[in-house]
Design a protein around this motif. Structure first.
Motif, PDB file in Angstrom:
ATOM      1  N   SER A  42       7.486  42.745  15.206  1.00 51.89           N
ATOM      2  CA  SER A  42       6.953  42.965  14.014  1.00 51.89           C
ATOM      3  C   SER A  42       6.950  44.547  13.765  1.00 51.89           C
ATOM      4  O   SER A  42       6.880  45.211  14.882  1.00 51.89           O
ATOM      5  N   GLN A  59       1.262  43.971   9.744  1.00 46.88           N
ATOM      6  CA  GLN A  59       1.910  42.713   9.895  1.00 46.88           C
ATOM      7  C   GLN A  59       1.439  42.257  11.282  1.00 46.88           C
ATOM      8  O   GLN A  59       1.162  41.021  11.597  1.00 46.88           O
ATOM      9  N   THR A  62      -2.077  40.728  10.892  1.00 48.17           N
ATOM     10  CA  THR A  62      -1.937  39.633   9.841  1.00 48.17           C
ATOM     11  C   THR A  62      -1.283  38.409  10.568  1.00 48.17           C
ATOM     12  O   THR A  62      -1.911  37.243  10.514  1.00 48.17           O
ATOM     13  N   ASP A 248      10.630  41.173  11.035  1.00 45.91           N
ATOM     14  CA  ASP A 248      10.164  41.522   9.719  1.00 45.91           C
ATOM     15  C   ASP A 248      10.439  42.862   9.220  1.00 45.91           C
ATOM     16  O   ASP A 248      11.122  43.710  10.217  1.00 45.91           O
ATOM     17  N   TYR A 412       1.571  44.445  -0.215  1.00 43.79           N
ATOM     18  CA  TYR A 412       2.072  42.933  -0.172  1.00 43.79           C
ATOM     19  C   TYR A 412       1.749  42.471  -1.709  1.00 43.79           C
ATOM     20  O   TYR A 412       2.415  41.619  -2.146  1.00 43.79           O
ATOM     21  N   TYR A 500       3.102  37.103   1.513  1.00 47.42           N
ATOM     22  CA  TYR A 500       3.098  38.025   2.496  1.00 47.42           C
ATOM     23  C   TYR A 500       4.735  37.805   3.467  1.00 47.42           C
ATOM     24  O   TYR A 500       5.182  36.893   3.223  1.00 47.42           O
ATOM     25  N   GLY A 505       3.080  34.950   6.082  1.00 46.18           N
ATOM     26  CA  GLY A 505       2.401  34.854   7.417  1.00 46.18           C
ATOM     27  C   GLY A 505       2.299  33.621   8.086  1.00 46.18           C
ATOM     28  O   GLY A 505       1.894  33.685   9.413  1.00 46.18           O
TER      29      GLY A 505
END
Length: 514
Positions: A42, A59, A62, A248, A412, A500, A505
């Motif tokens: 991430s 993130q 999240t 990501d 986002y 997201y 997510g």
């Protein structure tokens, strides 16, 4: 069905053997399988991270929230609202009251049954006077939350809101266990697909599958490991070497490189992500609307999109609302206009030769530093000197965001215009990037929220977008696609959620190993 059975079935329909084999392989790849440890690299994570959902800004936390918890409702891959912990969602005629009926038999990781009291305490955790939660402004219209019997809660609003259920889908609003009216966020316990085994802020999160998860067609991995890898090159290398299974925030300039790696594939999702440059209104010269307009007119958004993001998105227009939104207003596109920029600079009284700081970091988003350097060269054309200050990735959101006079931010986006505007531009929002306040804007925002006539509402939202574009203290340069990458042995649904990164997510819940 086995591969052999699928091939025989395809042959029976008249397919040739090569086609039957190909169809069988595709069918098997699209069939979720259980097992394995899914490792995510991430771009988020900081040593200051907390399990408290009111503090979540990146993130990594999240993904933690989506591992361990659920929300009352969710946004589907088709962009529609659906119940999650709520079995049904029913409004009153005037949309001032919303009843959420909870599913039966849902348990937290510690065996405690989900109750309406847990919902009430979880939401109220974001509503206190001293809370710094991003949801405080969105929940301001909630007059009361009441337990309704043994399986429902009722939200009573100060005004009608047709969009209110969307608020309950936000990643900041997980439903967590409570006891004696106090929320237990410290334990990391939830109702989600995975139970937390370890969480080292800014380093690593480790989770094991919840054997009693209420969804039988989800949570296919045995274990989830989320690793904070802030450096984009390091994330790419981790994927290519097989140290992680997915990453990501792939940098645009490295997408072609990853496309050439046989074991990896690029994943793009168009959503509401935008890159913005808020100017704090308490800091001169950003307190001058004409100076802000000079900056906005001097920006070449096309250059930033092409050179930094390699065209993976669309240009911004100084509002956070992209064409993906209902009630999007197709305002004239702002393009670089040096003459207009110089006009507003002179009108501001600031004059040429002024030097302003611009704080940036790839901890804000991948490409933020390169974008800032382009902005420096663009503003130089009108006589504004920009001092680009590159900040450390770790701690960027706690040390720079909403503190520096001008900086890079990443949003986002939110499922509705009301929610997006309320979060980032409403006067009382703790996430108001620039500290901007506008009496007409705030009044109209409240009126549009309560308006049930779609035609009238569209007109209100057009005016709101126009006000933000021309008077707000934020320049929006680009709307970016979510660009991710995964190893080829990772399976996922054909259509991903666009709210997201990482499938909204929910890659932790919806993806699997082939």
């Amino acid at each position: 069905m086995s591969r052999r059975q699928l091939i025989i079935s395809a042959l029976a329909t008249g397919a040739t053997l090569p086609l039957a084999m190909s169809l069988a392989d595709k069918a098997l790849a699209a069939t979720p399988k259980r097992g394995g440890r899914f490792r995510i690299g991430s771009a988020g994570g900081a040593t200051t991270d907390s399990l408290d959902p009111t503090t979540h800004t990146n993130q990594m936390v999240t993904l933690h929230s989506f591992c361990v918890a659920n929300r009352l409702a969710e946004v589907t891959a088709e962009g529609r609202l659906a119940g999650e912990l709520a079995e049904s969602i029913e409004p009153s005629v005037d949309a001032k009251s919303w009843r959420f009926k909870l599913r039966k038999g849902i348990e937290f990781h510690n065996g405690k049954s989900l109750t309406p009291e847990d919902v009430v305490v979880s939401v109220r955790h974001h509503m206190g006077e001293d809370t710094k939660s991003a949801m405080k402004s969105s929940l301001k219209i909630v007059e009361s939350i009441e337990v309704d019997g043994s399986d429902a809660v009722i939200f009573k609003l100060t005004t009608g809101s047709a969009d209110f259920p969307y608020v309950t889908t936000d990643y900041h609003l997980p439903i967590l266990p409570s006891e004696g009216g106090k929320l237990d966020w410290q334990s990391g316990i939830g109702t989600g697909p995975y139970a937390m085994d370890a969480f080292d802020p800014g380093v690593r999160g480790f989770y094991r599958r919840n054997p009693n998860y209420w969804r039988s067609d989800a949570a296919f991995f045995d274990e989830i490991e989320v690793l904070s890898i802030l450096d984009a090159t390091a994330r790419n290398n981790a994927l290519v070497s097989g140290s992680v299974d997915a990453i990501d925030q792939v940098e645009a300039k490295t997408t072609q490189l990853l496309r050439g790696v046989a074991e990896a594939r690029i994943i793009e999702v168009t959503g509401r992500v935008h890159h913005a440059w808020p100017m704090r209104v308490e800091a001169a010269p950003f307190n001058n609307v004409d100076f802000r307009l000079a900056v906005k007119h001097a920006l070449d958004r096309n250059e930033i999109l092409k050179k930094v993001h390699l065209g993976l998105g669309i240009v911004g227009n100084d509002t956070p609302i992209s064409p993906a939104y209902e009630f999007y207003a197709d305002l004239p596109q702002r393009v670089q206009d040096i003459d207009k920029a110089r006009y507003h600079l002179e009108k501001s009284g600031v004059g040429q030769g002024v030097t302003i700081p611009l704080h940036t970091s790839d901890g804000a988003y991948s490409g933020a530093v390169d974008s800032a350097l382009l902005i420096k060269s663009q503003l130089a054309k009108v006589g504004i000197n920009v001092n680009v200050i590159s900040e450390p990735k770790d701690g960027y959101w706690s040390n720079v965001w909403r503190k520096a006079p001008w900086c890079a931010v990443f949003w986002y986006g939110r499922p509705t215009i009301d929610w997006m505007m309320t979060s980032a531009y409403a006067a009382d929002s703790s996430y108001n990037d620039a500290g901007w306040q506008h009496e007409r804007f705030n009044k109209l925002l409240a009126e549009a929220r309560a308006e049930l006539d779609s035609t009238k509402r569209a007109g209100m939202y057009r005016e709101l977008q126009s006000i933000v574009r021309d008077e707000a203290a934020t320049a929006v340069t680009t709307f970016a696609n979510f660009v991710m990458a995964a190893r080829t042995n990772v399976g996922m649904p054909d259509k991903l959620i666009s709210t997201y990164p990482m499938d909204g997510g929910k890659a932790v819940e919806r993806w699997w190993f082939n």
